[in-house]
Enzyme design. Structure first.
Site, mmCIF file in Angstrom:
data_model
loop_
_atom_site.group_PDB
_atom_site.id
_atom_site.type_symbol
_atom_site.label_atom_id
_atom_site.label_comp_id
_atom_site.label_asym_id
_atom_site.label_seq_id
_atom_site.Cartn_x
_atom_site.Cartn_y
_atom_site.Cartn_z
ATOM 1 N N LYS A 17 10.798 2.543 8.433
ATOM 2 C CA LYS A 17 9.627 2.776 9.288
ATOM 3 C C LYS A 17 10.032 3.439 10.599
ATOM 4 O O LYS A 17 9.349 4.350 11.094
ATOM 5 C CB LYS A 17 8.905 1.452 9.550
ATOM 6 N N PHE A 20 -3.070 -5.629 0.422
ATOM 7 C CA PHE A 20 -3.656 -6.566 1.380
ATOM 8 C C PHE A 20 -4.475 -5.861 2.459
ATOM 9 O O PHE A 20 -5.711 -5.877 2.443
ATOM 10 C CB PHE A 20 -2.518 -7.409 1.974
ATOM 11 N N TYR A 52 13.757 -2.063 5.347
ATOM 12 C CA TYR A 52 12.340 -1.756 5.520
ATOM 13 C C TYR A 52 12.048 -1.311 6.953
ATOM 14 O O TYR A 52 11.439 -0.256 7.182
ATOM 15 C CB TYR A 52 11.506 -2.978 5.163
ATOM 16 N N SER A 97 15.616 -23.602 13.703
ATOM 17 C CA SER A 97 16.009 -22.468 14.538
ATOM 18 C C SER A 97 17.484 -22.154 14.335
ATOM 19 O O SER A 97 18.319 -23.053 14.245
ATOM 20 C CB SER A 97 15.748 -22.785 16.009
ATOM 21 N N LYS A 121 -4.283 -7.720 -9.156
ATOM 22 C CA LYS A 121 -4.545 -7.076 -7.864
ATOM 23 C C LYS A 121 -5.908 -6.391 -7.840
ATOM 24 O O LYS A 121 -6.465 -6.148 -6.763
ATOM 25 C CB LYS A 121 -3.426 -6.085 -7.544
ATOM 26 N N TRP A 157 -1.317 1.289 -7.563
ATOM 27 C CA TRP A 157 -1.253 0.752 -8.913
ATOM 28 C C TRP A 157 -1.956 -0.596 -8.907
ATOM 29 O O TRP A 157 -1.713 -1.416 -8.016
ATOM 30 C CB TRP A 157 0.189 0.537 -9.361
ATOM 31 N N LEU A 178 -1.187 3.471 4.060
ATOM 32 C CA LEU A 178 -0.686 2.105 4.155
ATOM 33 C C LEU A 178 0.280 1.765 3.024
ATOM 34 O O LEU A 178 0.915 0.714 3.050
ATOM 35 C CB LEU A 178 -1.853 1.111 4.136
ATOM 36 N N GLY A 179 0.371 2.627 2.020
ATOM 37 C CA GLY A 179 1.241 2.363 0.885
ATOM 38 C C GLY A 179 2.709 2.457 1.275
ATOM 39 O O GLY A 179 3.121 3.412 1.942
ATOM 40 N N TYR A 189 16.201 -12.289 10.614
ATOM 41 C CA TYR A 189 14.996 -13.040 10.937
ATOM 42 C C TYR A 189 14.624 -12.839 12.398
ATOM 43 O O TYR A 189 15.440 -13.076 13.303
ATOM 44 C CB TYR A 189 15.223 -14.527 10.652
ATOM 45 N N LYS A 235 1.043 -10.942 -2.994
ATOM 46 C CA LYS A 235 2.226 -10.486 -2.277
ATOM 47 C C LYS A 235 3.486 -11.317 -2.532
ATOM 48 O O LYS A 235 4.562 -10.968 -2.044
ATOM 49 C CB LYS A 235 1.945 -10.438 -0.771
ATOM 50 N N SER A 240 5.640 -0.491 11.698
ATOM 51 C CA SER A 240 5.864 -1.936 11.591
ATOM 52 C C SER A 240 6.558 -2.492 12.822
ATOM 53 O O SER A 240 7.399 -1.813 13.441
ATOM 54 C CB SER A 240 6.720 -2.252 10.359
#
Length: 326
Positions: free
Chosen positions: A145, A10, A141, A207, A37, A31, A71-72, A284, A182, A112
């Site tokens: 980072k 993206f 994730y 919420s 893609k 890839w 960015l990968g 979240y 994505k 991130s």
């Protein structure tokens, strides 16, 4: 020549388009797979595509590279394979930083906003390196980072990676063209546009924060063109080094986003609230807002696109056209 890891993805393909428009030779590390893609690069092919597993062998040939835009990554917030995420998001990033330092190559990489975890006040979204150790990401994730940010700053503080010209960017909620591959990680803007075009209600999560109304969850949504502009500016200003937030500095609610999508699509707003999936509970982020003062103080002065203008552009120039690709 500039290397873009994740260059068929993206943000990477949008950066690839911008560099192609500048007449810069690029090498994309990615890839293409079999899910289409390749269409992200259809209008602006790089001079070469290198498979990620072949990257280090290719770099060993000492190609004439002026910058690496890294960015990968495994970017799914629900990723669960810790060993794979560490190898991909941390080990590879460390080796690329080492190569760039050794070769005198500019290194720009993606961190991130997921590193901020459950932060819920703008003052908790400071990118001051002194506060890095106080952050507590909610998922694997975000932790990966955070780990690389800390490793890089620790090594630089010890005098390692001498002479490295670098910048890390904590991307907030990016939306725009070329994100169509994505799957579950596609932007909320695209998901809500599809719902609006199908004639149904736009669904938003209820919420799960006491006292916070449904639809009042807020994020810092940033148009991908603004993200690209920040990276181009960092390529042009090699004297600017550091870890920076990359958002607009403005938190907007999901209700705001839903109304912006309906306005851009030309449909009457109809919103329904649904329970949050169990897999997202406890992971979240109900509020994100980038503190942009450090990047502004470093000299970046371009304005950021408003949510309404960005959504309108995304819908009118891409999603509502026969060819939605950049």
């Amino acid at each position: 020549m500039i290397v873009i890891t994740g260059g068929a993805g993206f943000i990477g393909s949008c950066m690839q388009q911008a560099l192609h428009a500048r007449g810069v030779d690029t090498v994309v590390v990615d890839w293409l797979g079999n899910a289409g893609k390749w269409r992200n690069l259809r209008h602006h092919a790089p001079v070469r595509i290198v498979a990620p597993e072949a990257l280090e062998g290719w770099l060993a040939t000492r190609p004439d590279v002026s910058a690496v835009v890294h960015l990968g990554a495994i970017s799914e917030t629900t990723a669960s394979d810790g060993d794979l995420v560490w190898r991909t998001n941390v080990d590879l990033s460390c080796r690329l930083a080492e190569w760039c330092a050794h070769e005198g190559v500019r290194f720009i990489y993606a961190s991130s906003a997921a590193t901020y975890g459950a932060a819920d006040k703008i003052e908790q979204f400071s990118d001051d390196p002194a506060g890095l150790g106080r952050l507590s990401p909610l998922n694997l994730y975000g932790w990966s980072k955070q780990a690389f940010d800390q490793i890089l700053l620790h090594r630089l503080g010890r005098g390692e990676l001498s002479g490295l010209s670098w910048a890390g960017l904590k991307f907030f909620n990016v939306y725009g063209p070329n994100e169509y591959h994505k799957g579950r990680m596609i932007s909320v803007v695209k998901v809500k546009y599809d719902e609006a075009r199908a004639g149904g209600p736009l669904t938003l999560f209820r919420s799960d924060v006491p006292g916070l109304p449904d639809g009042a969850q807020a994020r810092d949504f940033i148009w991908v063109g603004d993200v690209v502009n920040v990276m181009l500016w960092l390529l042009d200003h090699t004297n600017v080094c550091g870890l920076f937030n990359c958002g607009t500095g403005m938190a907007r609610t999901y209700a705001d986003l839903a109304h912006a999508v309906c306005d851009a699509a030309g449909v009457a707003p109809k919103i329904e609230f649904i329970d949050m999936p169990q897999s997202l509970r406890g992971q979240y982020q109900s509020f994100t807002c980038a503190d942009m003062r450090r990047l502004r103080n470093a000299g970046y002065s371009h304005p950021f696109t408003t949510l309404e203008d960005g959504v309108r552009r995304y819908v009118h120039d891409y999603l509502a056209t026969p060819d939605p690709y950049l």
